[in-house]
Design an enzyme around this catalytic site. Structure first.
Site, PDB file in Angstrom:
ATOM      1  N   SER A 169      49.624 -16.219  99.908  1.00 54.54           N
ATOM      2  CA  SER A 169      49.239 -14.906 100.425  1.00 54.54           C
ATOM      3  C   SER A 169      49.109 -14.935 101.936  1.00 54.54           C
ATOM      4  O   SER A 169      49.546 -14.017 102.630  1.00 54.54           O
ATOM      5  CB  SER A 169      47.918 -14.461  99.797  1.00 54.54           C
ATOM      6  OG  SER A 169      48.048 -14.276  98.405  1.00 54.54           O
ATOM      7  N   GLU A 170      48.468 -15.991 102.463  1.00 54.09           N
ATOM      8  CA  GLU A 170      48.371 -16.151 103.904  1.00 54.09           C
ATOM      9  C   GLU A 170      48.470 -17.614 104.307  1.00 54.09           C
ATOM     10  O   GLU A 170      48.049 -18.507 103.553  1.00 54.09           O
ATOM     11  CB  GLU A 170      47.048 -15.590 104.451  1.00 54.09           C
ATOM     12  CG  GLU A 170      47.041 -14.080 104.650  1.00 54.09           C
ATOM     13  CD  GLU A 170      46.288 -13.364 103.562  1.00 54.09           C
ATOM     14  OE1 GLU A 170      46.185 -12.131 103.640  1.00 54.09           O
ATOM     15  OE2 GLU A 170      45.827 -14.027 102.613  1.00 54.09           O
ATOM     16  N   THR A 171      49.034 -17.816 105.478  1.00 50.47           N
ATOM     17  CA  THR A 171      49.071 -19.117 106.141  1.00 50.47           C
ATOM     18  C   THR A 171      48.473 -18.939 107.526  1.00 50.47           C
ATOM     19  O   THR A 171      48.826 -18.001 108.252  1.00 50.47           O
ATOM     20  CB  THR A 171      50.516 -19.642 106.250  1.00 50.47           C
ATOM     21  OG1 THR A 171      51.047 -19.833 104.934  1.00 50.47           O
ATOM     22  CG2 THR A 171      50.567 -20.961 107.009  1.00 50.47           C
ATOM     23  N   HIS A 185      40.127 -13.985 103.414  1.00 49.78           N
ATOM     24  CA  HIS A 185      40.141 -15.352 102.865  1.00 49.78           C
ATOM     25  C   HIS A 185      40.666 -16.363 103.883  1.00 49.78           C
ATOM     26  O   HIS A 185      40.186 -17.507 103.916  1.00 49.78           O
ATOM     27  CB  HIS A 185      40.857 -15.387 101.500  1.00 49.78           C
ATOM     28  CG  HIS A 185      42.236 -15.930 101.448  1.00 49.78           C
ATOM     29  ND1 HIS A 185      43.349 -15.169 101.709  1.00 49.78           N
ATOM     30  CD2 HIS A 185      42.684 -17.170 101.101  1.00 49.78           C
ATOM     31  CE1 HIS A 185      44.432 -15.920 101.549  1.00 49.78           C
ATOM     32  NE2 HIS A 185      44.063 -17.133 101.175  1.00 49.78           N
TER      33      HIS A 185
END
Length: 304
Positions: free
Chosen positions: A45-47, A76
């Site tokens: 979802s995110e890096t 997050h």
């Protein structure tokens, strides 16, 4: 060049649950295009890419990328990175309370981190912006069709679909109950035809209802963001931040402190717990915080 990284599961106290996050600690000298390519490669979802901040009072500057685009702020990644940096500096078995400031594109974000030996680390952050409603016309029937629900299942009590943002805008869709949340099917094509663009991007879908599978949860949620390259997200702190405004607006919270637990990711088999705290004074939100636990799943290096 070898760049060290860790993968954390965030908004959970156990591995292989919550929302996975890749934290690239050596994020200096990477172009925007390279960071976007790495985010597509991790396909999480995110890096997050950790860089030095020009302000010595800040712990780090962080850049947050989904597989589809960069975000100015996300929950997050903020919780996970604050914990990752604290554990990297002090060790995961330390017993320590500390405060750090992460520089994000939305601005500085103040985080408090709690490290405890033998217990999953916890972090919470002050919302960089208070949630604000974005008034735009919304088509209830079209929203229902995009979620494969009856129009009568959209809304509960006086909650109706609305757009809110605490840095990232979301179309918040209240639905009747958990049963509707579990059987709904998100249609990205119908969603794109129905909902508006906000700040130049398609508004992501945040579905919520009262209650939860977990008896402590006050709200149950799901999030879909096809415009970010995310089919479904197991835990979305920035959406919970946006939800704070809607909760106060529709529930007319009295003055005082309001702790709210939100569960997400249940339908994905990655249950997550997000802690939202709101302080209301003189009928308005004076402060709001998002918090949760995180556990390290993997470490390694990128050969780039």
């Amino acid at each position: 060049m070898a760049r060290s990284y860790s993968v954390y599961d965030v908004f959970t106290d156990r591995k292989l649950a919550g929302n996975p996050l890749a934290v690239i600690f050596d994020g200096e000298d990477l172009s925007d295009e390279a960071m976007q390519s790495i985010a597509r490669e991790t396909n999480l979802s995110e890096t997050v890419f950790v860089q030095k901040s020009a302000n010595p009072a800040y712990s780090a500057r962080i850049r947050i990328f989904t597989p589809g685009r960069e975000l100015p702020f996300a929950g997050h990644p903020t919780v996970g990175t604050a914990i990752a940096l604290a554990e990297r500096t002090h060790g995961s078995d330390a017993t320590l309370d500390l405060v750090c400031v992460l520089e994000e594109n939305v601005g500085p974000v103040r985080c408090a981190v709690r490290l405890r030996e033998g217990v999953a680390s916890f972090a919470e952050f002050d919302l960089p912006r208070k949630s604000q409603q974005i008034a735009m016309p919304l088509e209830k029937l079209g929203i229902a069709n995009a979620l494969s629900l009856k129009v009568t299942e959209i809304g509960f009590e006086n909650h109706v679909p609305s757009i809110w943002s605490a840095g990232v805008p979301f179309l918040l869709v209240p639905i009747h109950d958990i049963g509707a949340a579990q059987r709904m099917e998100f249609d990205p094509q119908l969603w794109e035809k129905t909902v508006p663009f906000v700040d130049g991007a398609l508004a992501s879908a945040y579905i919520y209802c009262r209650g939860g599978v977990n008896h402590s949860a006050k709200f149950h949620a799901r999030m879909f963001a096809s415009g970010m390259g995310i089919v479904e997200d197991p835990a979305t702190g920035s959406a919970a931040a946006a939800l704070s405004g809607a909760i106060h607006h529709f529930d007319r919270l009295p003055d005082g402190h309001h702790p709210i637990t939100i569960e997400q990711g249940v339908e994905m088999g990655r249950p997550s717990i997000i802690h939202l705290h709101m302080d209301v004074e003189a009928g308005a939100i004076s402060n709001a915080r998002i918090g949760g636990q995180a556990v390290r799943l993997a470490t390694g290096s990128l050969d780039l």
